[in-house]
Design an enzyme around this catalytic site. Structure first.
Site, PDB file in Angstrom:
ATOM      1  N   ILE A 389      38.159  43.057  41.208  1.00 53.84           N
ATOM      2  CA  ILE A 389      38.387  44.440  41.618  1.00 53.84           C
ATOM      3  C   ILE A 389      39.704  44.973  41.080  1.00 53.84           C
ATOM      4  O   ILE A 389      39.782  46.110  40.589  1.00 53.84           O
ATOM      5  CB  ILE A 389      38.341  44.542  43.159  1.00 53.84           C
ATOM      6  CG1 ILE A 389      36.899  44.379  43.649  1.00 53.84           C
ATOM      7  CG2 ILE A 389      38.925  45.866  43.645  1.00 53.84           C
ATOM      8  CD1 ILE A 389      36.760  44.297  45.152  1.00 53.84           C
ATOM      9  N   GLU A 390      40.759  44.159  41.149  1.00 59.39           N
ATOM     10  CA  GLU A 390      42.082  44.649  40.745  1.00 59.39           C
ATOM     11  C   GLU A 390      42.225  44.771  39.234  1.00 59.39           C
ATOM     12  O   GLU A 390      43.160  45.417  38.756  1.00 59.39           O
ATOM     13  CB  GLU A 390      43.190  43.747  41.305  1.00 59.39           C
ATOM     14  CG  GLU A 390      43.136  42.304  40.841  1.00 59.39           C
ATOM     15  CD  GLU A 390      42.215  41.445  41.681  1.00 59.39           C
ATOM     16  OE1 GLU A 390      42.162  40.228  41.412  1.00 59.39           O
ATOM     17  OE2 GLU A 390      41.541  41.961  42.593  1.00 59.39           O
ATOM     18  N   ASP A 402      39.803  46.807  49.605  1.00 56.67           N
ATOM     19  CA  ASP A 402      40.346  45.642  50.297  1.00 56.67           C
ATOM     20  C   ASP A 402      39.345  45.270  51.376  1.00 56.67           C
ATOM     21  O   ASP A 402      39.164  46.016  52.338  1.00 56.67           O
ATOM     22  CB  ASP A 402      41.712  45.982  50.899  1.00 56.67           C
ATOM     23  CG  ASP A 402      42.206  44.942  51.905  1.00 56.67           C
ATOM     24  OD1 ASP A 402      41.663  43.818  51.916  1.00 56.67           O
ATOM     25  OD2 ASP A 402      43.126  45.269  52.681  1.00 56.67           O
ATOM     26  N   GLU A 420      41.133  39.662  50.534  1.00 57.51           N
ATOM     27  CA  GLU A 420      42.244  40.448  51.069  1.00 57.51           C
ATOM     28  C   GLU A 420      43.570  39.714  50.929  1.00 57.51           C
ATOM     29  O   GLU A 420      44.578  40.292  50.482  1.00 57.51           O
ATOM     30  CB  GLU A 420      42.008  40.798  52.540  1.00 57.51           C
ATOM     31  CG  GLU A 420      43.170  41.599  53.130  1.00 57.51           C
ATOM     32  CD  GLU A 420      42.906  42.097  54.533  1.00 57.51           C
ATOM     33  OE1 GLU A 420      43.322  43.228  54.850  1.00 57.51           O
ATOM     34  OE2 GLU A 420      42.298  41.357  55.335  1.00 57.51           O
ATOM     35  N   GLU A 421      43.587  38.452  51.299  1.00 56.33           N
ATOM     36  CA  GLU A 421      44.834  37.695  51.257  1.00 56.33           C
ATOM     37  C   GLU A 421      45.371  37.570  49.838  1.00 56.33           C
ATOM     38  O   GLU A 421      46.579  37.705  49.606  1.00 56.33           O
ATOM     39  CB  GLU A 421      44.619  36.309  51.865  1.00 56.33           C
ATOM     40  CG  GLU A 421      44.389  36.306  53.364  1.00 56.33           C
ATOM     41  CD  GLU A 421      42.936  36.529  53.769  1.00 56.33           C
ATOM     42  OE1 GLU A 421      42.632  36.494  54.965  1.00 56.33           O
ATOM     43  OE2 GLU A 421      42.104  36.733  52.867  1.00 56.33           O
ATOM     44  N   GLY A 552      32.312  42.011  53.009  1.00 55.26           N
ATOM     45  CA  GLY A 552      31.895  41.345  54.236  1.00 55.26           C
ATOM     46  C   GLY A 552      30.804  40.319  54.056  1.00 55.26           C
ATOM     47  O   GLY A 552      30.083  40.012  55.015  1.00 55.26           O
TER      48      GLY A 552
END
Length: 650
Positions: A389-390, A402, A420-421, A552
């Site tokens: 994603i980034e 996120d 996320e982390e 999720g």
């Protein structure tokens, strides 16, 4: 920075894109603490110029690099241009690095004693304190006490001792001088305090075993002293109360990068208080780094191997965080002039703003989904199996999803290391959101604008590794703020025994509302928010694509196909395009492409798909290739490929 590719300690990183080239093994042997000359071959020197001295283009004064030429004696290179240095490379046979006193690091006497009169942290006259439920409770507050004694004075005394902190043992002693595990270690998911002994064993392994000797020396001689001074300047750098982003209130907090660095330095040094009520302890995540510093108990229910894997994983996260502090401290100036006017400590950081925006839906929109008229356009979905994603958008200007925990940051400061982390340790400024943000509700999301990325990585979860420095090339706005947008939105958790619950109408509605709250452009009619005019996004970046993926679908057991459909609907309703990643799942990539093409071909609307979802009744009780997700895919394909049938017939 402290990485396998790092230049010599203290050298500036990121001043120019090509300054990020990996240094050679020869360069790894150079340490500014070593006063002796290092004998290098011509080839090694050429490689060394490529990784070590060229970082000196923007090097703070204080380190003198001296090159000894074969015939012409010593030539001192301080502030010399890179071209000039490189032109001399072939003639140089010896490179000597001398240690001098760095700016802002106190000069020591023969015993290593520090001037206590220069100890920073005195609250200035204009400091305004708020110690209440609506503001961040800062360590420097006069109301931060323990047993009636001011805790800030103890912090100042411990972190600024008569002798400088030069080892892990010194650092541990300093932090334990004010840090109490019983009052400071509270989980975001429990109000119980742990009474375990604080050893910081994982930090010890990281500093004493994982880092090479020159990296360790650089940390204790340069990075840590600057971090300590930065942390103790908290009342000067953050003299105004910092509001909290409370649940149910659409609100914003804007901080500059120097303030974020100061807050993060305090978090690393575990100075933040934890005098919370039971409800606050559950609603707000922890910010101190102490859980990263500890080892998971070998008596953990999952066994010793699990504990060791988590400890190693956390040390990789520590490597990212120390890399951030190394990069940041190179930008600091602690001259008397700067101390008199804190914005001069780093004009670059103090002028770069970062925004944290709590977004809330105007109302429960579940009833509107069935009537939504938005259609699907062929050019509104880009889907691929590879990429992250980034990194998918080379411009860095798409909104990055996120996959958040409802308690922001999830396990970034404990044992978590998934999407996320990882995103948070790549851009540690995101971690400050934990200090500000109360647990997200069902109709809330968090928008974070302007954070800088400092690290590259490889692997995921147990295979996660720090992979060197990252130069953030994202465009900036007129205030100097990076136009990187990270949007945090949390999915529902479905245990394996509750898998089919996610297909129920109320659960689908909740996830649709959550995704809409995340995807809606600023000032959307769907949201309760008002963006400050001087910090709003440029018009061309108010509605760029959303870079997202299997939201999720890991530990939360969401069905990948269902979650893809939900995000497609939310994007269409908010007028956004999707850049969708399936993280190596070629089969899912094919299924989503075929389904979306069918929606475009049949000119279906968001309302049509929503009504179809509410008609679906899974027969399977588990996921996987024979689970309800496959049933849903086949059901929707049949429904939209057939002649028109009403909902009752279906």
């Amino acid at each position: 920075a402290l990485s396998p590719e790092s230049p010599v300690a203290g050298a500036s990183v990121g001043s120019e894109p090509e300054d990020q080239a990996s240094s050679s093994s020869a360069a790894h042997q150079l340490s500014f603490r070593d006063p002796s000359a290092q004998q290098l071959t011509a080839q090694e020197l050429d490689e060394a110029w490529g990784g070590v001295p060229k970082g000196l283009v923007s090097q703070p004064q204080g380190l003198s690099f001296i090159a000894k030429a074969k015939d012409s004696g010593a030539v001192e290179y301080v502030g010399a241009s890179r071209a000039a240095r490189r032109s001399s490379t072939p003639e140089v046979e010896t490179l000597k690095i001398e240690e001098t006193i760095l700016p802002g690091v106190e000069r020591l006497d023969e015993r290593g004693a520090m001037a206590l009169s220069d100890r920073p942290g005195v609250r200035p006259p204009h400091y305004t304190d708020r110690w209440d439920e609506d503001h961040v409770r800062l360590p420097c507050s006069p109301r931060n006490t323990r047993n009636g004694a001011p805790r800030w004075e103890k912090i100042r005394e411990s972190l600024w001792p008569r002798r400088r902190i030069r080892s892990f043992a010194d650092l541990q002693t300093a932090v334990l001088g004010y840090f109490s595990v019983k009052t400071s270690v509270r989980s975001a998911f429990s109000s119980k305090s742990t009474s375990s002994t604080t050893t910081f064993k994982n930090l010890e392994i990281f500093l004493e075993q994982d880092l090479r000797i020159e990296q360790r020396n650089a940390f204790f001689e340069y990075t840590l002293p600057h971090m300590i001074r930065l942390a103790l300047l908290l009342p000067d750098i953050c003299p105004e109360p910092i509001p909290l982003l409370k649940s149910g209130v659409a609100s914003e907090v804007h901080l500059n990068a120097l303030q974020l660095a100061c807050l993060l330095a305090n978090a690393f040094l575990c100075t933040f208080p934890s005098s919370m009520t039971r409800d606050e302890a559950v609603s707000f995540p922890s910010i101190n780094f102490n859980r990263l510093f500890e080892m998971t108990s070998p008596n953990h229910s999952r066994g010793r191997q699990y504990a060791e894997e988590k400890a190693a994983q956390n040390r990789e996260k520590l490597r990212c965080l120390v890399h951030y502090f190394t990069r940041i401290t190179e930008r600091l100036n602690f001259s008397p002039e700067a101390l008199a006017k804190p914005s001069l400590i780093s004009t670059e950081l103090s002028s770069r703003m970062v925004s944290f925006i709590r977004r809330i839906l105007q109302k429960d929109n579940t009833w509107e989904w069935a009537a939504s008229p938005e259609e699907f356009a062929a050019d509104k979905l880009e889907i691929r199996a590879d990429g992250t994603i980034e990194d998918i958008d080379s411009s860095g200007e798409s909104w990055q999803a996120d996959f958040a925990n409802c308690v922001i940051g999830g396990g970034v400061l404990s044992n978590g290391c998934v999407q996320e982390e990882i995103r948070f340790v790549l851009s540690p400024e995101l971690i400050v959101s934990r200090l500000l943000t109360e647990r997200l509700g069902d109709h809330e999301s968090l928008l974070m604008i302007g954070t800088e990325r400092f690290c590259n990585y490889e692997g995921y979860a147990s295979t996660f590794k720090f992979a060197g420095n990252h130069v953030d090339r994202c465009r900036r706005d007129s205030t100097g703020r990076f136009l990187t947008v990270v949007v945090a939105y949390d999915a529902l958790y479905f245990g394996r025994d509750k898998y089919t619950r996610q297909f129920k109408k109320e659960k689908v509605g909740r996830e649709l509302d959550k995704a809409l709250c995340a995807f809606a452009p600023p000032s959307s009619v769907f949201l309760k928010e008002v963006i400050l005019r001087n910090l709003s996004l440029p018009m061309d970046l108010a509605s760029p694509p959303i870079a997202t993926g299997n939201w999720g679908c890991g530990a939360f057991n969401g069905d990948p196909f269902l979650k893809a459909v939900i995000q497609i609907l939310a994007a269409a309703k908010s007028g956004r395009s999707l850049m969708y990643l399936t993280f190596g799942d070629e089969s899912l990539t094919k299924d989503i492409k075929e389904f979306y093409s069918l929606l475009v071909l049949k000119k279906q609307t968001v309302g049509d798909v929503y009504r179809a979802l509410t008609c679906f009744r899974p027969y399977s009780t588990g996921g996987g290739p024979d689970g309800a997700g496959v049933e849903l895919k086949n059901f929707l394909r049949q429904r939209f490929a057939s002649e028109d049938l009403d909902d009752e017939e279906w």
